[in-house]
Design a protein around this motif. Sequence first.
Motif, short mmCIF file in Angstrom:
data_model
loop_
_atom_site.label_atom_id
_atom_site.label_comp_id
_atom_site.label_asym_id
_atom_site.label_seq_id
_atom_site.Cartn_x
_atom_site.Cartn_y
_atom_site.Cartn_z
N CYS A 125 0.90 -1.25 0.12
CA CYS A 125 0.03 -0.01 0.09
C CYS A 125 0.89 1.27 -0.07
CB CYS A 125 -0.96 0.01 1.30
SG CYS A 125 -0.22 0.17 2.69
N ALA A 126 0.25 2.25 -0.29
CA ALA A 126 0.76 3.54 -0.50
C ALA A 126 0.01 4.67 0.08
CB ALA A 126 1.28 3.86 -1.97
N VAL A 127 0.41 5.61 0.88
CA VAL A 127 -0.32 6.67 1.28
C VAL A 127 0.43 7.95 1.15
CG1 VAL A 127 -1.28 7.81 3.23
CG2 VAL A 127 -1.30 5.23 3.21
N VAL A 128 -0.34 8.92 0.51
CA VAL A 128 0.18 10.29 -0.17
C VAL A 128 -0.42 11.42 0.71
CG1 VAL A 128 0.84 11.65 -2.38
CG2 VAL A 128 0.89 9.25 -2.39
N HIS A 129 0.15 12.18 1.26
CA HIS A 129 -0.25 13.39 1.86
C HIS A 129 0.32 14.81 1.09
CE1 HIS A 129 -1.25 11.31 5.73
NE2 HIS A 129 -0.15 10.58 5.56
N GLY A 130 -0.68 15.92 1.03
CA GLY A 130 -0.47 16.90 0.45
C GLY A 130 -1.53 17.74 0.00
N VAL A 131 -1.07 18.68 -0.76
CA VAL A 131 -2.07 19.91 -1.29
C VAL A 131 -2.04 19.52 -2.73
CG1 VAL A 131 -2.64 22.24 -1.44
CG2 VAL A 131 -2.09 21.24 0.80
N ALA A 132 -3.06 19.61 -3.27
CA ALA A 132 -3.35 19.59 -4.63
C ALA A 132 -3.29 20.72 -5.50
CB ALA A 132 -4.39 18.67 -5.19
N SER A 133 -2.70 20.93 -6.59
CA SER A 133 -3.02 22.15 -7.43
C SER A 133 -3.75 21.84 -8.61
CB SER A 133 -1.60 22.51 -7.61
OG SER A 133 -0.85 21.70 -8.76
N VAL A 134 -4.44 23.02 -9.09
CA VAL A 134 -5.15 22.69 -10.24
C VAL A 134 -4.48 22.66 -11.51
CG1 VAL A 134 -7.29 23.76 -11.40
CG2 VAL A 134 -7.20 23.85 -8.89
N VAL A 135 -4.94 21.73 -12.54
CA VAL A 135 -3.92 21.71 -14.00
C VAL A 135 -4.63 22.91 -14.55
CG1 VAL A 135 -3.77 20.60 -15.81
CG2 VAL A 135 -3.66 19.49 -13.70
N PRO A 136 -3.80 23.99 -15.21
CA PRO A 136 -4.14 25.02 -15.88
C PRO A 136 -5.06 24.79 -17.16
CG PRO A 136 -1.89 25.05 -15.97
CD PRO A 136 -2.24 23.96 -15.08
N PRO A 137 -5.96 25.42 -17.50
CA PRO A 137 -6.77 25.14 -18.83
C PRO A 137 -5.92 24.81 -20.01
CG PRO A 137 -7.52 27.19 -17.94
CD PRO A 137 -6.14 26.65 -17.10
N GLU A 138 -4.76 25.68 -20.05
CA GLU A 138 -3.84 25.06 -21.42
C GLU A 138 -3.03 23.61 -21.31
OE1 GLU A 138 -1.19 27.75 -18.80
OE2 GLU A 138 -3.32 27.56 -19.50
N GLU A 139 -3.22 23.18 -20.23
CA GLU A 139 -2.57 21.71 -20.02
C GLU A 139 -3.56 20.64 -19.75
OE1 GLU A 139 0.41 22.13 -16.91
OE2 GLU A 139 1.42 23.82 -17.83
N LYS A 140 -4.97 21.35 -19.55
CA LYS A 140 -5.61 20.28 -19.02
C LYS A 140 -6.25 19.05 -19.78
CE LYS A 140 -9.48 22.12 -17.22
NZ LYS A 140 -11.02 22.55 -16.96
N GLU A 141 -6.14 19.35 -21.28
CA GLU A 141 -6.59 18.20 -22.25
C GLU A 141 -5.33 17.09 -22.46
OE1 GLU A 141 -7.97 17.39 -27.02
OE2 GLU A 141 -7.57 19.48 -26.32
N ALA A 142 -4.07 17.71 -22.22
CA ALA A 142 -3.04 16.80 -22.20
C ALA A 142 -3.06 15.81 -21.15
CB ALA A 142 -1.69 17.73 -22.22
N ALA A 143 -3.39 16.39 -19.90
CA ALA A 143 -3.46 15.90 -18.52
C ALA A 143 -4.60 14.72 -18.51
CB ALA A 143 -3.76 16.67 -17.32
N LEU A 144 -5.71 15.18 -19.01
CA LEU A 144 -6.92 14.13 -19.34
C LEU A 144 -6.39 12.78 -20.14
CD1 LEU A 144 -9.84 16.47 -19.35
CD2 LEU A 144 -9.32 14.73 -17.38
N LEU A 145 -5.76 13.24 -21.01
CA LEU A 145 -5.29 12.36 -22.06
C LEU A 145 -4.25 11.13 -21.30
CD1 LEU A 145 -4.78 14.12 -25.57
CD2 LEU A 145 -6.48 12.26 -24.81
N ALA A 146 -3.36 11.58 -20.59
CA ALA A 146 -2.26 10.97 -19.75
C ALA A 146 -3.07 10.09 -18.92
CB ALA A 146 -1.41 12.01 -19.10
N LEU A 147 -4.26 10.75 -18.22
CA LEU A 147 -5.04 9.74 -17.36
C LEU A 147 -5.60 8.77 -17.98
CD1 LEU A 147 -5.85 9.44 -14.36
CD2 LEU A 147 -7.85 11.27 -14.86
N SER A 148 -6.20 9.28 -19.24
CA SER A 148 -7.14 8.00 -19.87
C SER A 148 -5.99 7.06 -20.42
CB SER A 148 -7.76 8.80 -21.20
OG SER A 148 -8.28 7.89 -21.88
N GLU A 149 -4.82 7.39 -20.65
CA GLU A 149 -3.98 6.37 -21.17
C GLU A 149 -3.52 5.48 -20.04
OE1 GLU A 149 -2.06 4.37 -24.16
OE2 GLU A 149 -3.49 6.07 -24.24
N HIS A 150 -3.33 5.74 -18.99
CA HIS A 150 -3.31 4.87 -17.93
C HIS A 150 -4.64 3.85 -17.52
CE1 HIS A 150 -1.90 3.20 -14.01
NE2 HIS A 150 -3.17 3.77 -13.42
N LEU A 151 -5.69 4.50 -17.42
CA LEU A 151 -6.81 3.92 -17.26
C LEU A 151 -7.64 3.03 -18.34
CD1 LEU A 151 -8.82 6.79 -15.57
CD2 LEU A 151 -7.70 4.66 -14.38
#
Length: 223
Positions: free
Chosen positions: A105-131
């Motif tokens: 198991c892994a436990v991660v603590h932290g504060v998340a940041s919002v992906v800016p609009p110009e990077e959002k599509e690429a981030a979603l594609l990276a997430l989709s490629e994993h799932l």
Amino acid sequence: MTDLPVTSLTRVRRLPQYQVTDRAALYDILDGSLAATLAIVRDDRPIALPVGIGRDGDDVLIHGSTGSDFFRRIAAGAPVCLTVTHLLGLKYARSLFDSSMRYRCAVVHGVASVVPPEEKEAALLALSEHLMPGRAQEVRAMTGRELAATLVLRLPLTEASVKDNADSEVEEDGDGEDRGVWAGELPLRVTAGEPITSPQTAAGTPVPASIRRNQTATSGGTA
């Protein structure tokens, strides 16, 4: 690659011999999982929800609706705790007290940041490629409205802990237990089944190659 720092949040206190500080072990647990549990404190009460995840370098990508109060609070800086568990088996000892589980198991603590609009599509594609590897090439592109309705967050992997007891023993020599009682392990795994075609799909439409590949890759994996 630096080791994971051991802090007051990440130190394993129960059976600390199973703590792993190798960052590669953290990556392996995250990369081998499709989902995690994400928790915050909201209005003085804990709340935890299941989320899909994907790792992008030293960050975990998470997405949700822009209309979600849960995700809006995280976007505003609420501290989070993200947990991923791979359950490997049940350890049947000669007493219920000593029976346990094998897991990583892994436990991660932290504060998340919002992906800016110009990077959002690429981030979603990276997430989709994993799932769903390869699926993005088989379906239409995301629309502007869909992108606007989706909040994408990055959680840095700067404060995380890993616990791995996969090689732990079921029993110890000389423990005084009755050897006539069965002891051992029941291994557990998640296996992909046969794809189920939607009833609205046109008759004769073949199952796409990406799904067949994902079916093969997922079979035999752990949750």
